[in-house]
Design a protein around this motif. Sequence first.
Motif, PDB file in Angstrom:
ATOM      1  N   PHE A  42       1.330  -1.131  -0.606  1.00  0.00           N
ATOM      2  CA  PHE A  42       0.141  -0.606   0.286  1.00  0.00           C
ATOM      3  C   PHE A  42       1.323   1.124   0.178  1.00  0.00           C
ATOM      4  O   PHE A  42       0.756   2.290  -0.436  1.00  0.00           O
ATOM      5  N   LEU A  43       1.819   0.961   0.642  1.00  0.00           N
ATOM      6  CA  LEU A  43       2.599   2.603   0.791  1.00  0.00           C
ATOM      7  C   LEU A  43       3.681   2.684  -0.620  1.00  0.00           C
ATOM      8  O   LEU A  43       3.802   3.862  -0.411  1.00  0.00           O
ATOM      9  N   GLY A  44       3.689   1.714  -0.774  1.00  0.00           N
ATOM     10  CA  GLY A  44       4.836   1.672  -2.543  1.00  0.00           C
ATOM     11  C   GLY A  44       3.880   2.519  -3.261  1.00  0.00           C
ATOM     12  O   GLY A  44       4.101   3.115  -4.399  1.00  0.00           O
ATOM     13  N   PHE A  45       2.550   1.628  -3.533  1.00  0.00           N
ATOM     14  CA  PHE A  45       1.503   2.230  -4.362  1.00  0.00           C
ATOM     15  C   PHE A  45       1.150   3.548  -3.817  1.00  0.00           C
ATOM     16  O   PHE A  45       0.501   4.895  -5.185  1.00  0.00           O
ATOM     17  N   PHE A  46       1.073   4.297  -2.913  1.00  0.00           N
ATOM     18  CA  PHE A  46       0.716   5.490  -2.559  1.00  0.00           C
ATOM     19  C   PHE A  46       1.892   6.324  -2.948  1.00  0.00           C
ATOM     20  O   PHE A  46       1.591   7.727  -3.538  1.00  0.00           O
ATOM     21  N   PHE A  47       2.947   6.064  -3.095  1.00  0.00           N
ATOM     22  CA  PHE A  47       4.104   6.806  -2.994  1.00  0.00           C
ATOM     23  C   PHE A  47       3.993   6.906  -4.847  1.00  0.00           C
ATOM     24  O   PHE A  47       4.568   8.181  -5.407  1.00  0.00           O
ATOM     25  N   LEU A  48       4.121   5.737  -5.532  1.00  0.00           N
ATOM     26  CA  LEU A  48       4.294   5.789  -6.713  1.00  0.00           C
ATOM     27  C   LEU A  48       2.919   6.433  -7.258  1.00  0.00           C
ATOM     28  O   LEU A  48       3.098   7.349  -7.882  1.00  0.00           O
ATOM     29  N   GLY A  49       2.008   6.872  -6.974  1.00  0.00           N
ATOM     30  CA  GLY A  49       0.566   7.459  -7.075  1.00  0.00           C
ATOM     31  C   GLY A  49       1.089   8.560  -7.121  1.00  0.00           C
ATOM     32  O   GLY A  49       0.657   9.659  -7.530  1.00  0.00           O
ATOM     33  N   CYS A  50       1.278   9.070  -5.723  1.00  0.00           N
ATOM     34  CA  CYS A  50       1.640  10.839  -5.523  1.00  0.00           C
ATOM     35  C   CYS A  50       2.682  11.494  -6.525  1.00  0.00           C
ATOM     36  O   CYS A  50       2.675  12.300  -7.007  1.00  0.00           O
ATOM     37  N   TYR A  51       3.328  10.426  -6.651  1.00  0.00           N
ATOM     38  CA  TYR A  51       4.802  10.680  -7.754  1.00  0.00           C
ATOM     39  C   TYR A  51       4.226  10.703  -9.337  1.00  0.00           C
ATOM     40  O   TYR A  51       4.048  12.172  -9.973  1.00  0.00           O
ATOM     41  N   LEU A  52       3.077  10.174  -9.687  1.00  0.00           N
ATOM     42  CA  LEU A  52       2.202  10.220 -11.562  1.00  0.00           C
ATOM     43  C   LEU A  52       1.454  11.159 -11.011  1.00  0.00           C
ATOM     44  O   LEU A  52       1.783  12.172 -11.978  1.00  0.00           O
ATOM     45  N   LEU A  53       0.761  11.583  -9.593  1.00  0.00           N
ATOM     46  CA  LEU A  53       0.178  12.835  -9.912  1.00  0.00           C
ATOM     47  C   LEU A  53       0.790  13.920 -10.226  1.00  0.00           C
ATOM     48  O   LEU A  53       0.610  15.093 -11.040  1.00  0.00           O
ATOM     49  N   TYR A  54       2.096  14.522  -9.352  1.00  0.00           N
ATOM     50  CA  TYR A  54       3.009  15.293  -9.624  1.00  0.00           C
ATOM     51  C   TYR A  54       3.254  15.494 -11.077  1.00  0.00           C
ATOM     52  O   TYR A  54       3.206  16.500 -11.228  1.00  0.00           O
ATOM     53  N   GLN A  55       4.048  14.250 -11.540  1.00  0.00           N
ATOM     54  CA  GLN A  55       4.423  14.336 -13.145  1.00  0.00           C
ATOM     55  C   GLN A  55       3.604  15.007 -13.451  1.00  0.00           C
ATOM     56  O   GLN A  55       3.390  15.674 -14.637  1.00  0.00           O
ATOM     57  N   TYR A  56       1.726  14.066 -13.276  1.00  0.00           N
ATOM     58  CA  TYR A  56       0.662  14.423 -14.307  1.00  0.00           C
ATOM     59  C   TYR A  56       0.715  16.555 -14.667  1.00  0.00           C
ATOM     60  O   TYR A  56       0.490  17.391 -15.941  1.00  0.00           O
ATOM     61  N   TYR A  57       0.308  16.933 -12.760  1.00  0.00           N
ATOM     62  CA  TYR A  57       0.213  17.808 -12.830  1.00  0.00           C
ATOM     63  C   TYR A  57       1.119  19.256 -12.574  1.00  0.00           C
ATOM     64  O   TYR A  57       0.855  20.012 -13.329  1.00  0.00           O
ATOM     65  N   SER A  58       1.899  18.963 -13.125  1.00  0.00           N
ATOM     66  CA  SER A  58       3.353  19.392 -13.262  1.00  0.00           C
ATOM     67  C   SER A  58       3.925  19.402 -14.929  1.00  0.00           C
ATOM     68  O   SER A  58       4.231  20.616 -14.979  1.00  0.00           O
ATOM     69  N   ARG A  59       3.071  18.961 -15.631  1.00  0.00           N
ATOM     70  CA  ARG A  59       3.603  18.656 -16.663  1.00  0.00           C
ATOM     71  C   ARG A  59       2.696  18.728 -17.646  1.00  0.00           C
ATOM     72  O   ARG A  59       2.264  18.166 -19.198  1.00  0.00           O
ATOM     73  N   ARG A  60       1.096  18.878 -17.008  1.00  0.00           N
ATOM     74  CA  ARG A  60      -0.221  18.593 -18.466  1.00  0.00           C
ATOM     75  C   ARG A  60      -0.358  19.477 -19.713  1.00  0.00           C
ATOM     76  O   ARG A  60      -0.618  18.816 -20.628  1.00  0.00           O
TER      77      ARG A  60
END
Length: 333
Positions: A42-60
């Motif tokens: 769960f923690l692994g996917f949580f941090f992965l999801g946070c990273y992907l969300l940051y990547q998407y919104y910073s480069r939307r």
Amino acid sequence: MKLFIKEHSLLLVLQIIQFITILGIYWLDGYRNTAPALYAIFLGFFFLGCYLLYQYYSRRSFYQRLSNPLESLDDSFQKTEQTPVSEAFNKLLRNQYKYYQQQIKTAEHRQEEHLKFMDQWVHQMKTPLSVIELTARNLDEPESSYIREETERMKTGLNTILYMARLRTIEQDFHVKPVVLSKIVNEVNQENKRFYIRNQVYPQLQEIKEGIVVETDEKWLFFMLSQLVNNAVKYSAGKSKKLIISLYEKDKEAVLEVTDFGVGIPDTDKARIFHPFYTGENGRKFRESTGMGLYLTKEAAEHLGHRIELDSEVYEGTTFRIIFASSQNLTSV
């Protein structure tokens, strides 16, 4: 969003494989407590999801720009986020834009030189043709008629080349002004007088309404009517001796109509006779056809705001109409 998912799909797969591999190692080592393992996943996917969300919104904006096509070359200067990839992409587009602009200017310059050369060459060729024609008048028949017939064909071909070259810059070439239709018809008939006599096809002007004046370019209208008359005579020779040119108004529009009683146009050719270099069935029988006359006529008419209509029956004849502007632009003299 789809582009973002495609770009990071491999990362997601690798992360899943990594989690499964680590859990498998612990499981084989005898560690069988599932609660901490699930919490770790769960923690692994949580941090992965946070990273992907940051990547998407910073480069939307960057991904949206990649997903949407450019509407114009000027859109190449749109700015996106200040990330290294975005800045590199913006720099690439700017350099590409400058390169294309240089290529376009070079192509335009070459085209202008080509058009100038064609224009000068055509006018230079008309001079020796006129000399040949004057010389032929002093010869005996039928040699004199044969030579003048060939020079007229060459003049027609040179004019077609000239107008084809001018068509590319027709917006700068034409000059719209009030033109008396009957005057243009008489000038075309006078210019083609020997052509009529040689083919034994004689024009009849039917001016149903006299003094019709239209807004058009006199030079281009002369060329368009000449092309229609030339085709009408060519495909009527030996079959009919009559050619009718009619001037009238219909539905508040001026109409210039050319009717012949020749071979007609097959239904299979009607949809393509205005295509460049298309000669059709009749063109293959009459080998003088280049397939450019009607194409140039159609293109010039559209640029001038006129319409071209066609009615034809095989072995009965063909009618071409040039339809001009509405009556508010027409006057009578």
